[in-house]
Design an enzyme around this catalytic site. Structure first.
Site, mmCIF file in Angstrom:
data_model
loop_
_atom_site.group_PDB
_atom_site.id
_atom_site.type_symbol
_atom_site.label_atom_id
_atom_site.label_comp_id
_atom_site.label_asym_id
_atom_site.label_seq_id
_atom_site.Cartn_x
_atom_site.Cartn_y
_atom_site.Cartn_z
ATOM 1 N N GLU A 190 1.016 -1.334 0.695
ATOM 2 C CA GLU A 190 -0.596 -0.383 0.040
ATOM 3 C C GLU A 190 0.992 1.223 -0.561
ATOM 4 O O GLU A 190 1.877 1.547 1.046
ATOM 5 C CB GLU A 190 -1.201 0.032 1.312
ATOM 6 C CG GLU A 190 -1.559 1.132 1.539
ATOM 7 C CD GLU A 190 -2.611 1.247 -0.019
ATOM 8 O OE1 GLU A 190 -3.059 0.678 -0.640
ATOM 9 O OE2 GLU A 190 -2.909 2.762 -0.639
ATOM 10 N N THR B 8 -6.474 2.623 -5.255
ATOM 11 C CA THR B 8 -6.253 1.723 -5.421
ATOM 12 C C THR B 8 -6.768 0.524 -6.403
ATOM 13 O O THR B 8 -6.427 -0.252 -7.049
ATOM 14 C CB THR B 8 -6.063 0.845 -3.924
ATOM 15 O OG1 THR B 8 -5.446 1.401 -2.325
ATOM 16 C CG2 THR B 8 -6.276 -0.494 -3.635
ATOM 17 N N HIS C 199 -0.969 3.435 4.479
ATOM 18 C CA HIS C 199 -2.336 4.100 4.323
ATOM 19 C C HIS C 199 -2.023 5.496 4.718
ATOM 20 O O HIS C 199 -2.411 5.774 6.189
ATOM 21 C CB HIS C 199 -2.899 3.809 4.097
ATOM 22 C CG HIS C 199 -4.391 3.943 3.272
ATOM 23 N ND1 HIS C 199 -4.561 4.885 3.388
ATOM 24 C CD2 HIS C 199 -4.594 3.313 1.985
ATOM 25 C CE1 HIS C 199 -5.458 5.839 2.276
ATOM 26 N NE2 HIS C 199 -5.878 4.565 1.763
ATOM 27 N N ASP D 71 0.676 0.158 -4.677
ATOM 28 C CA ASP D 71 0.525 0.433 -6.342
ATOM 29 C C ASP D 71 -0.242 2.526 -6.093
ATOM 30 O O ASP D 71 -0.215 2.591 -6.945
ATOM 31 C CB ASP D 71 -1.293 0.044 -5.020
ATOM 32 C CG ASP D 71 -1.261 1.296 -3.990
ATOM 33 O OD1 ASP D 71 -0.769 1.845 -3.527
ATOM 34 O OD2 ASP D 71 -2.941 1.143 -3.423
ATOM 35 N N HIS D 72 0.823 3.466 -5.630
ATOM 36 C CA HIS D 72 0.506 4.959 -6.183
ATOM 37 C C HIS D 72 1.636 5.182 -5.010
ATOM 38 O O HIS D 72 2.076 5.060 -4.123
ATOM 39 C CB HIS D 72 -1.030 5.367 -6.176
ATOM 40 C CG HIS D 72 -1.829 4.250 -4.916
ATOM 41 N ND1 HIS D 72 -1.480 5.690 -3.762
ATOM 42 C CD2 HIS D 72 -2.963 4.393 -4.377
ATOM 43 C CE1 HIS D 72 -2.338 4.540 -2.739
ATOM 44 N NE2 HIS D 72 -2.784 4.100 -2.977
HETATM 45 C C1 GP9 Z 1 -8.721 -0.403 1.589
HETATM 46 C C2 GP9 Z 1 -8.287 0.386 0.348
HETATM 47 C C3 GP9 Z 1 -7.324 1.953 0.216
HETATM 48 O O1 GP9 Z 1 -10.035 -0.973 1.548
HETATM 49 O O2 GP9 Z 1 -7.565 -0.206 -0.291
HETATM 50 O O3 GP9 Z 1 -7.274 2.026 -1.071
HETATM 51 P P1 GP9 Z 1 -7.189 3.420 -1.526
HETATM 52 O O4 GP9 Z 1 -7.241 4.766 -0.263
HETATM 53 O O5 GP9 Z 1 -5.487 3.604 -1.208
HETATM 54 O O6 GP9 Z 1 -7.719 3.404 -2.658
HETATM 55 MN MN MN Z 2 -3.741 2.448 -2.280
#
Ligand code: GP9
Ligand code: MN
Length: 427
Positions: free
Chosen positions: A38, A82, A198, A257-258
């Site tokens: 993440e 995500t 996150h 992911d980002h």
């Molecule tokens: C929540 C998670 C977060 O289930 O995968 O997504 P994001 O905020 O990173 O797009």
């Molecule tokens: Mn994410």
């Protein structure tokens, strides 16, 4: 319409890069782990805070001789964050220019996704995530993608102290996921989506002894701490899998992911990177995320090809020796020797080995200098821009028009969404 589908297929056929025979099928039949790191950015690899290594386990993985590590790999997400990453990774389709394709189209559309493809080659498929199943409409989208199982928060033993931020702490999540993983029929394809690293990078004293960075920007400075926690969690997962005998016969795919630190934090980014000022070029390069593939016996090394999340699926399928020239995929195998090295960002900006284009400004990718384009360079840049615009808009047409319902490629059977149910039987 079906004629739109024909233009998509024509474009893809023309741009398809061939597989690398040195790698094609070398990982055939192995379990596949996709580990979603993440908000994890490439700059964290080999990074130190106060002389302490942020991610010792991931660094070791990155430099392992059986790991293919890509150091010019960019995230290509838009507002869907995500969910855009998931869409690209498992469908080789771009997210949309606005909103999240999983949320808006995940339930209804027809897909040719990784889980369905692998299912048709004898794989069991499962997704794991410590948040509620409805986030990003995963519970419906995963049916459309053909996931056999989706283990979300209710499958895990819960306690107040197991949670932080959006859901389960990564260490607890991996620990409890390991017991499900051991029961999956092999070969399997398992995707594990982490959470702790996150925004806003919350972590309790009991979970970290790692120093904060000292940019003075509150939202940035704990990022290294949660990244360190994610790294430790990853280390633990690997040792569970070794104990369970699942390490040697598996291929591991790791990706960020980002970004974790947004463009709104230029002064902090400058401090983290040790630069006096940050240009738009630096911000584009700051979109690099890790992409690593590890397997026992895999010929690894640091690979400098330019690519991004859209390219993952064809790369994996080629390694597994699964034919993917008829299914619809906008990306190209990162190991191919004749691939176009061009990374499209969702807003139409792009990076190639020569040019980094942000808005109307073009930079030299090697030096970061702003270019005053010669006539020749103008022609090159506009050809690249044209390619980027075309691929984004064709991918959008596939999603907006649900075009895959018009196309049943050889060797791929349409996903039967009704087959799947992720509800726990007794609460
Ligand atoms: C929540 C998670 C977060 O289930 O995968 O997504 P994001 O905020 O990173 O797009
Ligand atoms: Mn994410």
């Amino acid at each position: 319409s079906s004629s739109d589908m024909r233009s998509v297929l024509k474009f893809l056929k023309k741009n398809r890069a061939s597989a690398n025979t040195e790698y094609y099928g070398t990982e055939k039949g192995k379990n596949v782990f996709v580990i979603h790191l993440e908000s994890f950015q490439q700059f964290l690899i080999d990074y130190k805070v106060d002389g302490k290594t942020v991610t010792p386990n991931l660094n070791k993985f990155f430099h392992n001789k059986n790991t293919l590590s890509f150091d010019n790999f960019y995230n290509q997400v838009g507002q869907g964050k995500t969910s855009d990453a998931e869409m690209m990774l498992e469908n080789s389709l771009f997210g949309l220019s606005q909103g999240s394709a999983m949320t808006t189209y995940g339930t209804q559309n027809t897909f040719q996704a990784a889980p369905s493809i692998l299912d048709q080659h004898g794989y069991t498929t499962a997704a794991f995530h410590g948040d509620v199943p409805s986030f990003w409409n995963r519970d419906n989208t995963y049916k459309s993608w053909g996931y056999d199982y989706f283990f979300s928060s209710s499958y895990y033993k819960q306690k107040a102290e197991y949670n932080v931020g959006y859901g389960m702490k990564d260490k607890i999540f991996f620990d409890q996921s390991a017991k499900y993983l051991q029961q999956l029929p092999q070969p399997f394809y398992a995707k594990l989506i982490t959470l702790t690293n996150h925004y806003p990078y919350e972590i309790g004293k009991e979970d970290t002894d790692f120093p904060e960075t000292k940019t003075g920007d509150k939202t940035v400075d704990s990022y290294a701490q949660t990244a360190h926690y994610l790294d430790q969690s990853f280390g633990e997962l690997i040792s569970y899998l070794k104990k369970a005998g699942l390490y040697k016969n598996s291929m591991f795919v790791l990706y960020g992911d980002h970004y974790g630190i947004s463009n709104n934090h230029r002064p902090a980014i400058a401090k983290l990177l040790g630069k006096s000022k940050i240009t738009s070029y630096d911000l584009a390069q700051f979109q690099k995320v890790p992409f690593m593939i590890h397997a026992d016996g895999l010929k690894g090394g640091i690979n400098h090809t330019y690519g991004g999340e859209i390219d993952v699926l064809p790369t994996l399928l080629d390694l597994l020796g699964i034919k993917n020239t008829t299914t619809v995929q906008f990306g190209n195998d990162l190991l191919s020797k004749n691939r176009k090295q061009l990374v499209a960002f969702r807003n139409g900006n792009f990076v190639s080995p020569k040019y980094t284009k942000v808005g109307t400004t073009v930079y030299d990718t090697k030096t970061g200098d702003e270019l005053k384009l010669t006539k020749q360079q103008k022609t090159e840049v506009s050809a690249l821009q044209n390619h980027v615009t075309t691929e984004l808009s064709l991918s959008d047409r596939v999603i907006y028009g649900d075009l895959l319902r018009f196309y049943e490629p050889d060797g791929f059977e349409k996903t039967n969404k009704k087959k799947y149910n992720y509800k726990l039987e007794n609460g």
